[in-house]
Design a protein around this motif. Sequence first.
Motif, PDB file in Angstrom:
ATOM      1  N   TRP A   1       5.660  11.136  -7.228  1.00  0.00           N
ATOM      2  CA  TRP A   1       4.767  11.305  -6.080  1.00  0.00           C
ATOM      3  C   TRP A   1       5.070  10.302  -5.128  1.00  0.00           C
ATOM      4  N   GLY A   2       4.760  10.680  -3.874  1.00  0.00           N
ATOM      5  CA  GLY A   2       4.853   9.662  -2.792  1.00  0.00           C
ATOM      6  C   GLY A   2       4.196  10.002  -1.566  1.00  0.00           C
ATOM      7  N   ASP A   3       4.419   9.652  -0.368  1.00  0.00           N
ATOM      8  CA  ASP A   3       3.615   9.837   0.875  1.00  0.00           C
ATOM      9  C   ASP A   3       4.105  10.869   1.728  1.00  0.00           C
ATOM     10  N   GLY A   4       5.307  11.490   1.203  1.00  0.00           N
ATOM     11  CA  GLY A   4       5.891  12.449   1.843  1.00  0.00           C
ATOM     12  C   GLY A   4       7.362  12.004   2.335  1.00  0.00           C
TER      13      GLY A   4
ATOM     14  N   ASP B   1      -0.191  -7.496  -4.749  1.00  0.00           N
ATOM     15  CA  ASP B   1      -1.379  -6.786  -5.114  1.00  0.00           C
ATOM     16  C   ASP B   1      -0.941  -5.429  -4.508  1.00  0.00           C
ATOM     17  N   GLN B   2      -1.162  -4.344  -5.617  1.00  0.00           N
ATOM     18  CA  GLN B   2      -0.566  -3.016  -5.564  1.00  0.00           C
ATOM     19  C   GLN B   2      -1.561  -1.986  -4.988  1.00  0.00           C
ATOM     20  N   VAL B   3      -1.688  -1.332  -4.172  1.00  0.00           N
ATOM     21  CA  VAL B   3      -2.832  -0.205  -3.686  1.00  0.00           C
ATOM     22  C   VAL B   3      -2.148   1.082  -3.640  1.00  0.00           C
ATOM     23  N   THR B   4      -2.784   2.110  -4.135  1.00  0.00           N
ATOM     24  CA  THR B   4      -2.045   3.474  -4.169  1.00  0.00           C
ATOM     25  C   THR B   4      -3.420   4.239  -3.853  1.00  0.00           C
ATOM     26  N   LEU B   5      -3.014   5.077  -2.850  1.00  0.00           N
ATOM     27  CA  LEU B   5      -4.135   5.932  -2.030  1.00  0.00           C
ATOM     28  C   LEU B   5      -3.833   7.220  -2.211  1.00  0.00           C
ATOM     29  N   ASP B   6      -4.836   8.074  -2.662  1.00  0.00           N
ATOM     30  CA  ASP B   6      -4.673   9.491  -2.707  1.00  0.00           C
ATOM     31  C   ASP B   6      -4.812  10.232  -1.458  1.00  0.00           C
ATOM     32  N   GLY B   7      -3.844  11.089  -1.198  1.00  0.00           N
ATOM     33  CA  GLY B   7      -4.264  12.073  -0.227  1.00  0.00           C
ATOM     34  C   GLY B   7      -3.640  11.427   1.369  1.00  0.00           C
ATOM     35  N   VAL B   8      -2.679  10.439   1.194  1.00  0.00           N
ATOM     36  CA  VAL B   8      -2.366   9.720   2.347  1.00  0.00           C
ATOM     37  C   VAL B   8      -0.929  10.017   2.831  1.00  0.00           C
ATOM     38  N   TYR B   9      -0.720  10.582   3.863  1.00  0.00           N
ATOM     39  CA  TYR B   9       0.495  10.897   4.647  1.00  0.00           C
ATOM     40  C   TYR B   9       1.301   9.462   5.067  1.00  0.00           C
ATOM     41  N   HIS B  10       2.603   9.745   5.361  1.00  0.00           N
ATOM     42  CA  HIS B  10       3.449   8.505   5.416  1.00  0.00           C
ATOM     43  C   HIS B  10       3.114   7.946   7.037  1.00  0.00           C
ATOM     44  N   SER B  11       3.101   8.782   8.093  1.00  0.00           N
ATOM     45  CA  SER B  11       3.265   8.226   9.379  1.00  0.00           C
ATOM     46  C   SER B  11       2.334   8.897  10.399  1.00  0.00           C
TER      47      SER B  11
ATOM     48  N   VAL C   1       0.821  -0.997   0.140  1.00  0.00           N
ATOM     49  CA  VAL C   1       0.001   0.071   0.087  1.00  0.00           C
ATOM     50  C   VAL C   1       0.977   1.293   0.010  1.00  0.00           C
ATOM     51  N   ALA C   2       0.769   1.975  -1.082  1.00  0.00           N
ATOM     52  CA  ALA C   2       1.502   3.252  -1.109  1.00  0.00           C
ATOM     53  C   ALA C   2       0.689   4.482  -0.961  1.00  0.00           C
ATOM     54  N   GLY C   3       1.073   5.511  -0.657  1.00  0.00           N
ATOM     55  CA  GLY C   3       0.333   7.137  -0.564  1.00  0.00           C
ATOM     56  C   GLY C   3       0.808   7.835  -1.633  1.00  0.00           C
ATOM     57  N   LYS C   4      -0.209   8.633  -2.250  1.00  0.00           N
ATOM     58  CA  LYS C   4       0.025   9.632  -2.954  1.00  0.00           C
ATOM     59  C   LYS C   4      -0.294  11.027  -2.416  1.00  0.00           C
ATOM     60  N   TYR C   5       0.493  11.365  -1.645  1.00  0.00           N
ATOM     61  CA  TYR C   5       0.465  12.630  -1.006  1.00  0.00           C
ATOM     62  C   TYR C   5       0.764  13.970  -1.357  1.00  0.00           C
ATOM     63  N   ILE C   6       2.299  14.070  -1.863  1.00  0.00           N
ATOM     64  CA  ILE C   6       3.012  15.142  -2.269  1.00  0.00           C
ATOM     65  C   ILE C   6       3.903  14.740  -3.496  1.00  0.00           C
ATOM     66  N   GLN C   7       4.066  15.783  -4.366  1.00  0.00           N
ATOM     67  CA  GLN C   7       4.969  15.259  -5.483  1.00  0.00           C
ATOM     68  C   GLN C   7       6.309  16.129  -5.059  1.00  0.00           C
TER      69      GLN C   7
END
Length: 320
Positions: free
Chosen positions: A245-248, A261-271, A209-215
């Motif tokens: 892009w990543g989770d910060g 199985d790969q899941v990418t979540l928009d607007g999700v921060y790392h910690s 599971v990955a987060g797409k929070y900030i580029q």
Amino acid sequence: MLASSFRCCHKPFLSDTRTTVRTSANRPPGHYAVVTSSQSSTNSTAQRGQQKRAVVIMPGLGNAKSDYKALAELLTKEGLTAEIASVNRIDWLRNAAGVVDINYWKGTLNPQPTVNWYLKRIDDAVNSVKTQTDGAPVTLLAHSAGGWLSRVYLLSKGTAGIDRLITIGSPHSPPPQEAKVMDQTRGILTYVEQNCPGRFHSNIEYVTVAGKYIQGAGLRDKGATIPQKIVGAGYQQVCGNARVWGDGIIPIEAAHLEGADQVTLDGVYHSPLGAVIAVDGKVGRPWYGSPEILPKWIHHISCDESDSIVQVGDTLPPNL
């Protein structure tokens, strides 16, 4: 047609109504039994007379057991038996033992014995939940560095009783050599990639599971914000590219594992440290385990073994 395989079962989160799509080994591809339930996952588990699934939460670098208390409570409400590996913030100083190894300075460090202390904490938590649930299947839920540490654990300790590894915001690959940046694990990620690459254990279900929070951005990129440049410098160290892009903390491309199985979540921060709850209309900064984010991926934890995976070439029923 489906572009790739994915798990299509989904248990209800709390009292939400969800549709579970199940396939059977006796049905040809494209034939499904669809079950709709409006009951909580706790009740549905009890109705089937199955044991409660056990979950071991594995803290990330610099994190402590206390950081994951709220997540464990949410999982417990779902009828899962959750236990957090007993890691304190000061424990991470134990990794400094690696600096006396010449391989640390050469960037070819092996995980053991440097991280043996962490593997022991995982082992203790796994044995504890097995006892609590009378041997129910165990999911390893690993945050950040806990992801590659869990892969080391499965390689060195075995997979007995464990059938899933779910990583959230975990770096799974070393930076490419052409990037000419320092591997922050000093070679351990290279060791992991070489000795247990991708979906290494065929009896384990892998979910990343990955987060797409900030580029991120380069330090000299015009028009980029200071936070983007700071984050970009971190991304550069992880994957060799600042402008992704990543989770910060962890870039998306580094957080996914081949074959998982790969899941990418928009607007999700790392910690959980630094996560902010949205209040009075203000924009929050949720992390993977926040109450508003967990429902988007919890089914990967709570799915039953009887629910199968749709394979490449299978077709979905027309109304789904």
